[in-house]
Scaffold this motif. Structure first.
Motif, PDB file in Angstrom:
ATOM      1  N   ARG A 232      11.524  -2.816   7.612  1.00 44.50           N
ATOM      2  CA  ARG A 232      10.030  -2.677   7.040  1.00 44.50           C
ATOM      3  C   ARG A 232       9.885  -2.492   5.623  1.00 44.50           C
ATOM      4  O   ARG A 232       8.744  -2.236   5.343  1.00 44.50           O
ATOM      5  CB  ARG A 232       9.529  -1.663   7.968  1.00 44.50           C
ATOM      6  CG  ARG A 232       9.723  -1.821   9.705  1.00 44.50           C
ATOM      7  CD  ARG A 232       8.961  -0.745  10.255  1.00 44.50           C
ATOM      8  NE  ARG A 232       9.414   0.694  10.029  1.00 44.50           N
ATOM      9  CZ  ARG A 232      10.275   1.370  10.896  1.00 44.50           C
ATOM     10  NH1 ARG A 232      11.193   0.506  11.597  1.00 44.50           N
ATOM     11  NH2 ARG A 232      10.825   2.425  10.461  1.00 44.50           N
ATOM     12  N   GLU A 233      10.931  -2.782   4.908  1.00 45.87           N
ATOM     13  CA  GLU A 233      10.751  -2.613   3.236  1.00 45.87           C
ATOM     14  C   GLU A 233       9.845  -3.488   2.788  1.00 45.87           C
ATOM     15  O   GLU A 233       9.507  -4.663   3.076  1.00 45.87           O
ATOM     16  CB  GLU A 233      12.200  -2.620   2.757  1.00 45.87           C
ATOM     17  CG  GLU A 233      12.846  -1.379   2.957  1.00 45.87           C
ATOM     18  CD  GLU A 233      12.174  -0.115   2.183  1.00 45.87           C
ATOM     19  OE1 GLU A 233      11.684  -0.254   1.053  1.00 45.87           O
ATOM     20  OE2 GLU A 233      12.161   1.138   2.637  1.00 45.87           O
ATOM     21  N   PRO A 234       8.773  -3.081   1.912  1.00 50.29           N
ATOM     22  CA  PRO A 234       8.108  -4.006   0.942  1.00 50.29           C
ATOM     23  C   PRO A 234       8.872  -4.628   0.039  1.00 50.29           C
ATOM     24  O   PRO A 234      10.086  -4.578  -0.245  1.00 50.29           O
ATOM     25  CB  PRO A 234       7.190  -3.117   0.280  1.00 50.29           C
ATOM     26  CG  PRO A 234       7.820  -1.710   0.244  1.00 50.29           C
ATOM     27  CD  PRO A 234       8.677  -1.434   1.453  1.00 50.29           C
ATOM     28  N   CYS A 235       8.105  -5.764  -0.601  1.00 51.03           N
ATOM     29  CA  CYS A 235       9.038  -6.551  -1.506  1.00 51.03           C
ATOM     30  C   CYS A 235       9.252  -5.628  -2.691  1.00 51.03           C
ATOM     31  O   CYS A 235       8.684  -4.524  -3.116  1.00 51.03           O
ATOM     32  CB  CYS A 235       8.183  -7.792  -2.119  1.00 51.03           C
ATOM     33  SG  CYS A 235       7.942  -9.018  -1.148  1.00 51.03           S
ATOM     34  N   LEU A 236      10.579  -5.814  -3.343  1.00 48.24           N
ATOM     35  CA  LEU A 236      10.832  -5.102  -4.686  1.00 48.24           C
ATOM     36  C   LEU A 236       9.866  -5.620  -5.740  1.00 48.24           C
ATOM     37  O   LEU A 236       9.282  -6.511  -5.815  1.00 48.24           O
ATOM     38  CB  LEU A 236      12.351  -5.574  -4.831  1.00 48.24           C
ATOM     39  CG  LEU A 236      13.570  -5.276  -4.139  1.00 48.24           C
ATOM     40  CD1 LEU A 236      14.667  -5.963  -4.576  1.00 48.24           C
ATOM     41  CD2 LEU A 236      13.471  -3.975  -3.836  1.00 48.24           C
ATOM     42  N   HIS A 237       9.550  -4.563  -6.641  1.00 45.82           N
ATOM     43  CA  HIS A 237       8.790  -4.741  -7.633  1.00 45.82           C
ATOM     44  C   HIS A 237       9.201  -5.723  -8.626  1.00 45.82           C
ATOM     45  O   HIS A 237       8.514  -6.125  -9.652  1.00 45.82           O
ATOM     46  CB  HIS A 237       8.709  -3.404  -8.501  1.00 45.82           C
ATOM     47  CG  HIS A 237       9.849  -2.989  -9.213  1.00 45.82           C
ATOM     48  ND1 HIS A 237      10.932  -2.130  -8.805  1.00 45.82           N
ATOM     49  CD2 HIS A 237      10.190  -2.906 -10.363  1.00 45.82           C
ATOM     50  CE1 HIS A 237      11.763  -2.084  -9.563  1.00 45.82           C
ATOM     51  NE2 HIS A 237      11.143  -2.170 -10.703  1.00 45.82           N
ATOM     52  N   ILE A 238      10.542  -6.146  -8.426  1.00 42.59           N
ATOM     53  CA  ILE A 238      11.424  -6.968  -9.524  1.00 42.59           C
ATOM     54  C   ILE A 238      11.522  -8.494  -8.998  1.00 42.59           C
ATOM     55  O   ILE A 238      11.980  -9.334  -9.595  1.00 42.59           O
ATOM     56  CB  ILE A 238      12.897  -6.504  -9.973  1.00 42.59           C
ATOM     57  CG1 ILE A 238      13.573  -6.431  -8.756  1.00 42.59           C
ATOM     58  CG2 ILE A 238      12.766  -5.443 -10.720  1.00 42.59           C
ATOM     59  CD1 ILE A 238      15.012  -6.294  -9.079  1.00 42.59           C
ATOM     60  N   CYS A 239      10.832  -8.426  -7.604  1.00 40.90           N
ATOM     61  CA  CYS A 239      10.736  -9.817  -7.079  1.00 40.90           C
ATOM     62  C   CYS A 239       9.966 -10.706  -7.695  1.00 40.90           C
ATOM     63  O   CYS A 239       8.607 -10.553  -7.770  1.00 40.90           O
ATOM     64  CB  CYS A 239      10.573  -9.677  -5.594  1.00 40.90           C
ATOM     65  SG  CYS A 239      10.271 -11.235  -4.596  1.00 40.90           S
ATOM     66  N   SER A 255       3.095  -5.618   1.312  1.00 44.64           N
ATOM     67  CA  SER A 255       3.799  -4.470   1.830  1.00 44.64           C
ATOM     68  C   SER A 255       5.090  -4.634   2.636  1.00 44.64           C
ATOM     69  O   SER A 255       5.530  -3.736   3.042  1.00 44.64           O
ATOM     70  CB  SER A 255       2.506  -3.621   2.648  1.00 44.64           C
ATOM     71  OG  SER A 255       2.191  -4.489   3.719  1.00 44.64           O
ATOM     72  N   ARG A 256       5.328  -5.916   2.881  1.00 44.14           N
ATOM     73  CA  ARG A 256       6.549  -6.212   3.598  1.00 44.14           C
ATOM     74  C   ARG A 256       7.170  -7.536   3.174  1.00 44.14           C
ATOM     75  O   ARG A 256       6.411  -8.598   2.898  1.00 44.14           O
ATOM     76  CB  ARG A 256       6.299  -6.205   5.237  1.00 44.14           C
ATOM     77  CG  ARG A 256       7.586  -6.585   6.014  1.00 44.14           C
ATOM     78  CD  ARG A 256       7.502  -6.504   7.420  1.00 44.14           C
ATOM     79  NE  ARG A 256       8.573  -6.793   8.118  1.00 44.14           N
ATOM     80  CZ  ARG A 256       8.683  -6.694   9.526  1.00 44.14           C
ATOM     81  NH1 ARG A 256       7.745  -6.445  10.122  1.00 44.14           N
ATOM     82  NH2 ARG A 256      10.039  -7.125  10.036  1.00 44.14           N
ATOM     83  N   CYS A 257       8.490  -7.580   2.699  1.00 47.05           N
ATOM     84  CA  CYS A 257       8.902  -8.865   2.482  1.00 47.05           C
ATOM     85  C   CYS A 257       9.037  -9.851   3.391  1.00 47.05           C
ATOM     86  O   CYS A 257       9.337  -9.542   4.378  1.00 47.05           O
ATOM     87  CB  CYS A 257      10.558  -8.451   1.901  1.00 47.05           C
ATOM     88  SG  CYS A 257      11.432  -9.977   1.452  1.00 47.05           S
ATOM     89  N   PRO A 258       8.338 -10.903   3.060  1.00 50.52           N
ATOM     90  CA  PRO A 258       8.197 -12.187   4.166  1.00 50.52           C
ATOM     91  C   PRO A 258       9.551 -12.692   4.600  1.00 50.52           C
ATOM     92  O   PRO A 258       9.585 -13.285   5.729  1.00 50.52           O
ATOM     93  CB  PRO A 258       7.467 -13.205   3.480  1.00 50.52           C
ATOM     94  CG  PRO A 258       7.447 -12.853   2.174  1.00 50.52           C
ATOM     95  CD  PRO A 258       7.899 -11.284   2.044  1.00 50.52           C
TER      96      PRO A 258
END
Length: 260
Positions: A232-239, A255-258
């Protein structure tokens, strides 16, 4: 991803030299109690420098990824490997990417070897021997992929402790891929599945998406998907993809990595 090799384990005792306080390594989701722990963690990191054997491992692993996808990057070395990892996610659902990654891991070992390990080694001492063995081999053979690793102790649900953990101080694979989904679907979930189903060793991996560390716990079963906070992790800020999405639509929810 965790790979194994078959080098003798005579030099294994050196892995027990602690680099971090045990309390700072057993769970990578645990909060640091004070700034001293954070300083010790940062100062302990030493970049792993791959050797000739590591290059062989990388080339073999990359060739298996290419066989699975039918595509290879023009980039050399580790950068090309990361491109291949992203390619595994193209045109596949998350579950399909996970299954493809499991096939890649299986292709690295003779089937008979996996069967014999699961049948003969995994049952010894309630699984302790197999769990501690693969922890040491993982720490020795996979630093080219993940960076500096150390063996540590993990707590089992029954209250006992085994020296069957591997702490990755800063995962190169996660940092270079810049993607929660790539970590989850081409590393965490397939590696857990591979060890549990094909080697008879339960494993849970606990990546920390804040500092890019990761705790392997061999001998511990993973939680159900609905209870796994890593999913359930959000996208990384470096993504870069997430950043582009936000540039196109500032109100877009990341709020969540697709891909996770």
């Amino acid at each position: 991803m965790a790979l194994l090799n078959h080098r003798p384990l005579l030099s294994i005792p050196s892995l027990h030299s602690p680099r971090l306080k045990p309390s700072a390594r057993v769970s990578c989701f645990s909060a640091r109690s004070n700034s001293v722990d954070a300083v010790e963690l940062k100062s302990s990191r030493k970049e792993y420098v791959p050797g000739v054997v590591d290059d062989i491992f990388m080339n073999v692993f990359r060739s298996k990824m290419v066989e699975e996808t039918g595509w290879d990057s023009e980039k050399p070395g580790y950068d090309g490997l990361i491109d291949a990892a992203h390619r595994l996610m193209v045109g596949r659902s998350n579950s399909e990417a996970t299954k493809a990654s499991v096939r890649i891991l299986r292709s690295l070992f003779p089937p008979l070897l996996l069967d014999l390990y699961k049948m003969l080694i995994s049952p010894i001492a309630g699984g302790k021997v197999a769990a501690e063995m693969v922890a040491r081999v993982t720490a020795i053979s996979c630093q080219w992929l993940m960076g500096t690793c150390t063996v540590n102790s993990v707590d089992l649900p029954n209250g006992s402790s085994w020296s069957s953990g591997v702490f990755v101080e800063k995962c190169k694979y996660l940092e270079e891929s810049k993607c929660v989904g790539v970590c989850i679907n081409t590393c965490k979930l397939p590696t857990q599945t591979f060890f549990n189903e094909y080697m008879g060793v339960p494993l849970v991996m606990e990546p920390n998406f804040s500092d890019y560390s990761c705790q392997f716990k061999f001998g511990v079963s993973p939680p159900r998907p609905e209870d796994d906070s890593a999913l359930r992790e959000p996208c990384l800020h470096i993504c870069p993809t997430a950043n582009r999405r936000k540039e196109v639509n500032a109100a877009m929810d990341v709020s969540r990595c697709p891909k996770a």
